[in-house]
Enzyme design. Sequence first.
Site, PDB file in Angstrom:
ATOM      1  CB  SER A  11      70.231  12.188  84.841  1.00 43.58           C
ATOM      2  OG  SER A  11      70.833  13.111  85.723  1.00 43.58           O
ATOM      3  CG  ASP A  80      79.602  12.524  90.808  1.00 44.38           C
ATOM      4  OD1 ASP A  80      79.948  11.604  91.572  1.00 44.38           O
ATOM      5  OD2 ASP A  80      78.419  12.761  90.509  1.00 44.38           O
ATOM      6  CB  THR A 123      76.607   0.205  96.861  1.00 42.94           C
ATOM      7  OG1 THR A 123      77.292   1.452  96.663  1.00 42.94           O
ATOM      8  CG2 THR A 123      77.594  -0.830  97.342  1.00 42.94           C
ATOM      9  NE  ARG A 127      81.698   7.343  99.740  1.00 41.29           N
ATOM     10  CZ  ARG A 127      80.479   7.286 100.256  1.00 41.29           C
ATOM     11  NH1 ARG A 127      80.308   7.071 101.546  1.00 41.29           N
ATOM     12  NH2 ARG A 127      79.412   7.448  99.493  1.00 41.29           N
ATOM     13  NE  ARG A 128      76.883   5.748  98.735  1.00 38.52           N
ATOM     14  CZ  ARG A 128      76.381   6.365  97.682  1.00 38.52           C
ATOM     15  NH1 ARG A 128      76.204   5.695  96.546  1.00 38.52           N
ATOM     16  NH2 ARG A 128      76.059   7.636  97.745  1.00 38.52           N
ATOM     17  N   GLY A 146      73.373   2.271  87.132  1.00 37.50           N
ATOM     18  CA  GLY A 146      72.092   2.810  86.698  1.00 37.50           C
ATOM     19  C   GLY A 146      71.710   4.065  87.455  1.00 37.50           C
ATOM     20  CG  ASN A 147      68.165   5.950  86.124  1.00 36.05           C
ATOM     21  OD1 ASN A 147      67.447   5.335  86.893  1.00 36.05           O
ATOM     22  ND2 ASN A 147      67.964   5.938  84.823  1.00 36.05           N
ATOM     23  NE  ARG A 151      73.036   3.437  90.853  1.00 38.37           N
ATOM     24  CZ  ARG A 151      74.331   3.484  91.133  1.00 38.37           C
ATOM     25  NH1 ARG A 151      74.748   3.294  92.366  1.00 38.37           N
ATOM     26  NH2 ARG A 151      75.210   3.724  90.191  1.00 38.37           N
ATOM     27  CB  CYS A 257      85.156  10.471  92.729  1.00 40.31           C
ATOM     28  SG  CYS A 257      84.907   9.947  91.022  1.00 40.31           S
TER      29      CYS A 257
END
Length: 323
Positions: A11, A80, A123, A127-128, A146-147, A151, A257
């Site tokens: 990525s 991560d 999101t 957590r968010r 998605g990357n 997003r 995580c």
Amino acid sequence: MTTFTIGTRGSALATTQTGTVADALAELSGLTAHTTLVKTEGDVTSGSLAQLGGTGVFAAALRVALMEGRCDLAVHSLKDLPTQQPAGLSIAATPPRVDVRDALCARDGLTLEELPAGSTIGTGSPRRSAQLKYARPDLQIVDIRGNVGTRLGRVKGSPEQADDGGVGRDAQGDLDAVVLAAAGLERLGLQAHITQYLDPTVMLPAPGQGSLAVECRSEALAEDTALNRALAELDDDATRLAVTAERGLLARLEAGCAAPIGALATLEADVLALDAVVCAPDGSDVIRRRATTTEVTDAGAAALGVALAEQLLREGAAELAGL
């Protein structure tokens, strides 16, 4: 040894992070850096994954490459990484941490406070999601994947971003905002999309957010080499202490995580402070606490994380978050 090899995912964010570390280590060591692309699927056998104890596939692929000797180092986003370190591998350096905050990327330059009731925010992070729901229960949280480019492309009015090999785009311009890590956006030069940096008083980041981990085979660290000296120089004491406390808390809570848990440690003078939040997944309630220590060592940082986790557990954190 005149060269060293760093494994990287494909990525844009991964290659950017790896390139930054490779350049720094090359300058510090006088060696030539090479990068090698490590596929996250296909070349990872089930046996190797089992040996790694259920590690996420992205970290696992790089770790298998390390153990098999296909690279000398691997660079991970520390947030991560599972808290359990695989046998035979060590985190050799934590470079200086960059921005720890989450960032709102919204249509029309809006902030979290300015988004109208009923606005949609994307999101993929529990957590968010939980902290957003707690701060603004009148908003709609949409689970997205998605990357980074994918997003950002979901935000209304956002120019279409180039995919970088991640999950394909299935929608464009269908959301009012998304929340991403500020560090990733800044590393990719996409900070112009940020309409608000979310203060940790509103949204505590993931443990380790904004930090990188440079991993190697443990046996290699025993040698006095130019690369190991460079790794020691690249390692940042304040960053290591902070993330050790944060990950100590996460490990004691026995949470991954993806859990609705935020933590941020800061070192000021001779005091290490750790803030943590545990959320109900639906954002209906949170437990937020702080603890400090003057034992600013790796052991002291880890103990601080465990102590604060113990307090949170006594106050019902496991039941609240469904741990």
